[in-house]
Design a protein around this motif. Structure first.
Motif, PDB file in Angstrom:
ATOM      1  N   ALA A  55      17.067   0.956   0.669  1.00 33.60           N
ATOM      2  CA  ALA A  55      15.988   0.039   1.030  1.00 33.60           C
ATOM      3  C   ALA A  55      15.030  -0.036  -0.149  1.00 33.60           C
ATOM      4  N   ILE A  56      14.617  -1.228  -0.483  1.00 32.49           N
ATOM      5  CA  ILE A  56      13.651  -1.430  -1.562  1.00 32.49           C
ATOM      6  C   ILE A  56      12.377  -1.972  -0.941  1.00 32.49           C
ATOM      7  N   VAL A  57      11.286  -1.281  -1.171  1.00 29.54           N
ATOM      8  CA  VAL A  57       9.995  -1.684  -0.628  1.00 29.54           C
ATOM      9  C   VAL A  57       9.125  -2.115  -1.793  1.00 29.54           C
ATOM     10  N   THR A  58       8.604  -3.315  -1.726  1.00 27.90           N
ATOM     11  CA  THR A  58       7.752  -3.811  -2.807  1.00 27.90           C
ATOM     12  C   THR A  58       6.306  -3.805  -2.357  1.00 27.90           C
ATOM     13  N   CYS A  59       5.417  -3.519  -3.292  1.00 30.57           N
ATOM     14  CA  CYS A  59       3.987  -3.432  -2.986  1.00 30.57           C
ATOM     15  C   CYS A  59       3.196  -4.113  -4.094  1.00 30.57           C
ATOM     16  N   ARG A  60       1.964  -4.437  -3.761  1.00 30.10           N
ATOM     17  CA  ARG A  60       1.047  -5.016  -4.749  1.00 30.10           C
ATOM     18  C   ARG A  60      -0.080  -4.028  -4.986  1.00 30.10           C
ATOM     19  N   SER A  61      -0.604  -4.027  -6.197  1.00 34.11           N
ATOM     20  CA  SER A  61      -1.636  -3.053  -6.550  1.00 34.11           C
ATOM     21  C   SER A  61      -3.062  -3.546  -6.312  1.00 34.11           C
ATOM     22  N   ASP A  62      -3.250  -4.837  -6.088  1.00 37.08           N
ATOM     23  CA  ASP A  62      -4.608  -5.327  -5.913  1.00 37.08           C
ATOM     24  C   ASP A  62      -5.159  -4.987  -4.527  1.00 37.08           C
ATOM     25  N   GLU A  63      -6.469  -4.799  -4.473  1.00 39.53           N
ATOM     26  CA  GLU A  63      -7.136  -4.340  -3.260  1.00 39.53           C
ATOM     27  C   GLU A  63      -7.019  -5.326  -2.099  1.00 39.53           C
ATOM     28  N   SER A  64      -6.902  -6.599  -2.392  1.00 41.08           N
ATOM     29  CA  SER A  64      -6.857  -7.593  -1.319  1.00 41.08           C
ATOM     30  C   SER A  64      -5.612  -7.444  -0.449  1.00 41.08           C
ATOM     31  N   HIS A  65      -4.582  -6.747  -0.947  1.00 45.39           N
ATOM     32  CA  HIS A  65      -3.357  -6.535  -0.185  1.00 45.39           C
ATOM     33  C   HIS A  65      -3.183  -5.064   0.190  1.00 45.39           C
ATOM     34  N   GLY A  66      -4.275  -4.320   0.199  1.00 44.01           N
ATOM     35  CA  GLY A  66      -4.228  -2.891   0.463  1.00 44.01           C
ATOM     36  C   GLY A  66      -3.597  -2.537   1.799  1.00 44.01           C
ATOM     37  N   ASP A  67      -3.956  -3.266   2.857  1.00 46.23           N
ATOM     38  CA  ASP A  67      -3.397  -2.972   4.187  1.00 46.23           C
ATOM     39  C   ASP A  67      -1.890  -3.184   4.205  1.00 46.23           C
ATOM     40  N   GLN A  68      -1.444  -4.282   3.607  1.00 44.21           N
ATOM     41  CA  GLN A  68      -0.013  -4.564   3.568  1.00 44.21           C
ATOM     42  C   GLN A  68       0.728  -3.540   2.717  1.00 44.21           C
ATOM     43  N   THR A  69       0.126  -3.125   1.615  1.00 39.67           N
ATOM     44  CA  THR A  69       0.748  -2.133   0.744  1.00 39.67           C
ATOM     45  C   THR A  69       0.891  -0.804   1.466  1.00 39.67           C
ATOM     46  N   LEU A  70      -0.152  -0.374   2.140  1.00 40.19           N
ATOM     47  CA  LEU A  70      -0.104   0.881   2.889  1.00 40.19           C
ATOM     48  C   LEU A  70       0.949   0.816   3.993  1.00 40.19           C
ATOM     49  N   SER A  71       0.991  -0.306   4.688  1.00 38.33           N
ATOM     50  CA  SER A  71       1.984  -0.498   5.741  1.00 38.33           C
ATOM     51  C   SER A  71       3.401  -0.458   5.171  1.00 38.33           C
ATOM     52  N   SER A  72       3.608  -1.090   4.016  1.00 40.29           N
ATOM     53  CA  SER A  72       4.919  -1.098   3.368  1.00 40.29           C
ATOM     54  C   SER A  72       5.332   0.303   2.939  1.00 40.29           C
ATOM     55  N   ILE A  73       4.387   1.064   2.395  1.00 39.21           N
ATOM     56  CA  ILE A  73       4.691   2.432   1.962  1.00 39.21           C
ATOM     57  C   ILE A  73       5.058   3.294   3.159  1.00 39.21           C
ATOM     58  N   ARG A  74       4.331   3.178   4.235  1.00 42.25           N
ATOM     59  CA  ARG A  74       4.646   3.947   5.453  1.00 42.25           C
ATOM     60  C   ARG A  74       6.024   3.570   5.988  1.00 42.25           C
ATOM     61  N   PHE A  75       6.326   2.268   5.967  1.00 41.86           N
ATOM     62  CA  PHE A  75       7.643   1.801   6.411  1.00 41.86           C
ATOM     63  C   PHE A  75       8.738   2.408   5.546  1.00 41.86           C
ATOM     64  N   GLY A  76       8.537   2.399   4.231  1.00 42.04           N
ATOM     65  CA  GLY A  76       9.517   2.970   3.312  1.00 42.04           C
ATOM     66  C   GLY A  76       9.720   4.463   3.536  1.00 42.04           C
ATOM     67  N   GLN A  77       8.628   5.177   3.804  1.00 44.07           N
ATOM     68  CA  GLN A  77       8.740   6.612   4.079  1.00 44.07           C
ATOM     69  C   GLN A  77       9.539   6.851   5.354  1.00 44.07           C
ATOM     70  N   MET A  78       9.288   6.056   6.382  1.00 46.32           N
ATOM     71  CA  MET A  78      10.013   6.196   7.643  1.00 46.32           C
ATOM     72  C   MET A  78      11.492   5.877   7.441  1.00 46.32           C
ATOM     73  N   ALA A  79      11.773   4.795   6.710  1.00 42.48           N
ATOM     74  CA  ALA A  79      13.167   4.404   6.462  1.00 42.48           C
ATOM     75  C   ALA A  79      13.889   5.480   5.657  1.00 42.48           C
ATOM     76  N   GLY A  80      13.173   6.146   4.752  1.00 48.82           N
ATOM     77  CA  GLY A  80      13.762   7.195   3.944  1.00 48.82           C
ATOM     78  C   GLY A  80      14.162   8.430   4.737  1.00 48.82           C
ATOM     79  N   LYS A  81      13.651   8.558   5.940  1.00 46.61           N
ATOM     80  CA  LYS A  81      13.977   9.719   6.778  1.00 46.61           C
ATOM     81  C   LYS A  81      15.272   9.555   7.557  1.00 46.61           C
TER      82      LYS A  81
END
Length: 144
Positions: A55-81
Motif C-alpha cells: 500500500a502506498i500512502v501519499t501525504c502533503r506537508s502543508d498545514e492546510s492539509h494537516g488533518d488529511q495527512t494525519l488521517s492518511s498516516i494513521r490509515f497507512g499504519q493500520m494497513a501495515g499491521k
C-alpha cells in the motif's frame, strides 16, 4: 457540482469500508465485511492473506492539509499491521513448462490474428511481443 459531490461521497464510502475491512483483519475478527463496497470486494484477494500486498500512502506537508495527512498516516499504519502470508502451490517443472508453452502458443495466436488484420502498429501488439519474449526466456530456463 452535484456529480462531483456524488463522486466524493462514493469515494469516501469506499474508503470507510476499506478501513473497516483493514480493522477487522488487524483485529482478527471472525467476520470481515469485504462485501460492503465494490472497492473492498475487488481488493478481497489482496487483503485475505494469501498474497503479498503493498500500500502506498501519499501525504502533503502543508498545514492546510494537516488533518488529511494525519488521517492518511494513521490509515497507512493500520494497513501495515495486516499480516499476509504468500504461499505458492508446489508444481513440477514439467507442469510449469507446459503452462508456459501454452501461454506462448496463445500469445503467438493473438499476435498472428493482429498481423492478419494489419494491427501490428497497436500498443497491444508490442506488449504481446514483449510478453512473448519473456515467456520464451522462461521456457528456456525451465527446459535446462
Amino acid at each position: 457540482e452535484g456529480i462531483r459531490r456524488a463522486e466524493a461521497i462514493g469515494i469516501n464510502s469506499s474508503l470507510l469500508a476499506l478501513q473497516k475491512v483493514i480493522s477487522a483483519r488487524v483485529e482478527s475478527k471472525a467476520h470481515v465485511p469485504y462485501r460492503d463496497s465494490k472497492l473492498t470486494l475487488i481488493l478481497k484477494q489482496a487483503l485475505m492473506g494469501n498474497s503479498r500486498t503493498t500500500a502506498i500512502v501519499t501525504c502533503r506537508s502543508d498545514e492546510s492539509h494537516g488533518d488529511q495527512t494525519l488521517s492518511s498516516i494513521r490509515f497507512g499504519q493500520m494497513a501495515g499491521k495486516i499480516s499476509n502470508t504468500a504461499t505458492t502451490a508446489a508444481t513440477s517443472v514439467e507442469s510449469a513448462l507446459n503452462t508456459v508453452l501454452g501461454a506462448i502458443q496463445r500469445c503467438r495466436q493473438q499476435m498472428h490474428q493482429m498481423e492478419v488484420r494489419g494491427n501490428q502498429h497497436l500498443q497491444v501488439y508490442h506488449t504481446l511481443k514483449i510478453r512473448l519474449q519473456e515467456l520464451e526466456l522462461k521456457a528456456q530456463e525451465l527446459n535446462v
